[in-house]
Write an enzyme that holds these catalytic residues in place. Structure first.
Site, mmCIF file in Angstrom:
data_model
loop_
_atom_site.group_PDB
_atom_site.id
_atom_site.type_symbol
_atom_site.label_atom_id
_atom_site.label_comp_id
_atom_site.label_asym_id
_atom_site.label_seq_id
_atom_site.Cartn_x
_atom_site.Cartn_y
_atom_site.Cartn_z
ATOM 1 N N PHE A 1 0.824 -1.200 0.000
ATOM 2 C CA PHE A 1 0.000 0.000 0.000
ATOM 3 C C PHE A 1 0.865 1.260 0.000
ATOM 4 C CE2 PHE A 1 -2.370 3.404 2.101
ATOM 5 C CZ PHE A 1 -3.470 3.483 1.254
ATOM 6 N N ALA A 2 1.940 1.243 0.777
ATOM 7 C CA ALA A 2 2.853 2.389 0.773
ATOM 8 C C ALA A 2 3.448 2.587 -0.619
ATOM 9 C CB ALA A 2 3.961 2.184 1.802
ATOM 10 N N ARG B 1 2.182 1.585 -3.561
ATOM 11 C CA ARG B 1 1.196 1.923 -4.588
ATOM 12 C C ARG B 1 0.520 3.274 -4.377
ATOM 13 N NH1 ARG B 1 -2.869 -0.694 -3.827
ATOM 14 N NH2 ARG B 1 -2.353 -2.147 -2.151
ATOM 15 N N ARG C 1 14.810 -4.003 5.085
ATOM 16 C CA ARG C 1 16.013 -4.803 4.852
ATOM 17 C C ARG C 1 16.001 -5.434 3.460
ATOM 18 N NH1 ARG C 1 14.728 -6.450 10.235
ATOM 19 N NH2 ARG C 1 16.294 -5.735 11.751
ATOM 20 N N TYR D 1 13.851 0.193 11.456
ATOM 21 C CA TYR D 1 12.940 1.294 11.760
ATOM 22 C C TYR D 1 13.610 2.294 12.694
ATOM 23 C CZ TYR D 1 9.530 -2.147 10.039
ATOM 24 O OH TYR D 1 8.854 -3.065 9.287
ATOM 25 N N HIS E 1 0.921 -0.358 15.036
ATOM 26 C CA HIS E 1 0.731 1.063 14.735
ATOM 27 C C HIS E 1 1.041 1.975 15.917
ATOM 28 C CE1 HIS E 1 -2.125 0.268 11.073
ATOM 29 N NE2 HIS E 1 -0.864 -0.022 10.836
ATOM 30 N N LYS F 1 -4.611 3.404 9.334
ATOM 31 C CA LYS F 1 -5.757 2.923 10.094
ATOM 32 C C LYS F 1 -5.752 1.391 10.089
ATOM 33 C CE LYS F 1 -7.699 1.471 6.312
ATOM 34 N NZ LYS F 1 -7.832 0.017 6.099
ATOM 35 N N ASP G 1 -10.318 -3.337 9.056
ATOM 36 C CA ASP G 1 -9.797 -2.900 7.769
ATOM 37 C C ASP G 1 -10.721 -1.913 7.067
ATOM 38 O OD1 ASP G 1 -7.850 -2.951 5.675
ATOM 39 O OD2 ASP G 1 -9.223 -4.198 4.508
#
Length: 328
Positions: A15-16, A18, A38, A59, A80, A98, A179
């Protein structure tokens, strides 16, 4: 000239890659500066998008990078709050995917860290940044539906062919309500400025500890709501606000421009249907730019951590009404 806000992304999620990384790159006054992963193969598309991207192998290393102003957290749901708090404690503003947590109480540490640091922290709830939702809110505020009587919301898709997906993994916070229930529930709350008094019906189908079909009804002051969310049904999405004087329909409320064109239709007692569209807008870019405006003190961010906690409260209520979640 205002310096650009330099972003780091924790994890090379699909998702990040795209959606959010391209949005950060495209947003005015923002730079995609670093990624933590990595996996060199996963880093490659990000580097292709933003030449000069720094790739950190952990991170923590990204959070220690002095060239980062804001961090985007697209990690699995159960991570999160932990990494949102760590980002704030490292002096970074943080935009967290979210749902923020698995329970309303689980969001409290992030709120406390935001208050202690004075930095911006928010949930990446992109729909409130799309002008179609701002317009729906205006229509309701202006009394177009008259006395609102009922809200109907549907958001479904089918990922049964992908059992390894984290949405199908209870231990990683999977389930339809975490979701996509956040969208039907949260958009109802945001558009109407109302909170549910009670869950009146909750019928959930479970697979491996994840709710895969959720049919939930609620009573709000003066109106009712019914929501269907599923990870086992043909993709569909719409929101309908039905009053005694008018109807408002949103045909691509959550994935505008991907599921379909952003369209709001409304009609009153004269039965004349009005229609407004917003072609070509990217709600993720709008979200990044709104977060930047909040960082710079130019405007308040329209979706607070307290707003996110309110939606999680409704999800908690729905699970409780269904008899609770089975063990992960």
């Amino acid at each position: 000239m205002t310096d650009p806000i330099r972003w780091g992304v924790l994890g090379a999620s699909d998702f990040a890659r795209r959606s959010m990384a391209p949005a950060i790159h495209a947003a005015s006054g923002h730079v995609l500066a670093a990624l933590a992963t990595r996996d060199a193969a996963k880093a490659a598309p990000f580097a292709d998008l933003a030449p000069g991207l720094r790739v950190h192998e952990s991170y923590d290393a990204l959070l220690a990078d002095p060239g980062i102003d804001a961090v985007y957290v697209p990690l699995p749901h159960t991570m999160h709050v932990e990494w949102g708090v760590k980002a704030l404690e490292a002096g970074k503003h943080v935009l967290v995917e979210k749902p923020l947590a698995m329970t309303e109480a689980g969001i409290a540490p992030l709120i406390a860290a935001r208050d202690a640091t004075g930095l911006q922290a928010a949930e990446a709830y992109m729909i409130v940044h799309h002008p179609q939702w701002q317009f729906v809110r205006e229509l309701i505020d202006d009394g177009v539906p008259g006395q609102l009587r009922h809200v109907e919301g549907v958001f479904t898709y089918n990922n049964s062919a992908d059992p390894g997906n984290i949405r199908n993994t209870a231990a990683m916070g999977g389930g339809a309500l975490p979701d996509i229930g956040v969208y039907t529930y949260g958009s109802t709350r945001w558009a109407t400025r109302a909170e549910p008094e009670a869950i009146t019906h909750a019928d959930l189908d479970w697979e491996a500890g994840c709710d895969v079909v959720a049919r939930v009804s609620a009573r709000f002051p003066g109106f009712t709501a019914h929501w269907v969310n599923s990870m086992r049904m043909l993709p569909e999405q719409f929101m309908l606000f039905h009053g005694d004087a008018g109807i408002i329909r949103v045909t691509a409320p959550f994935n505008a421009a991907k599921f379909g064109e952003a369209v709001v239709e409304w009609r009153g007692r004269d039965f004349v249907t009005h229609r407004r569209t917003w072609p070509g807008l990217n709600q993720y870019v709008h979200q990044v730019e709104a977060f930047g405006a909040a960082i710079r003190g130019e405007a308040a961010f329209p979706w607070t951590l307290e707003d996110a906690a309110g939606t999680q409260r409704v999800i908690d209520m729905a699970y409780a009404a269904a008899g609770g979640r089975p063990p992960a």
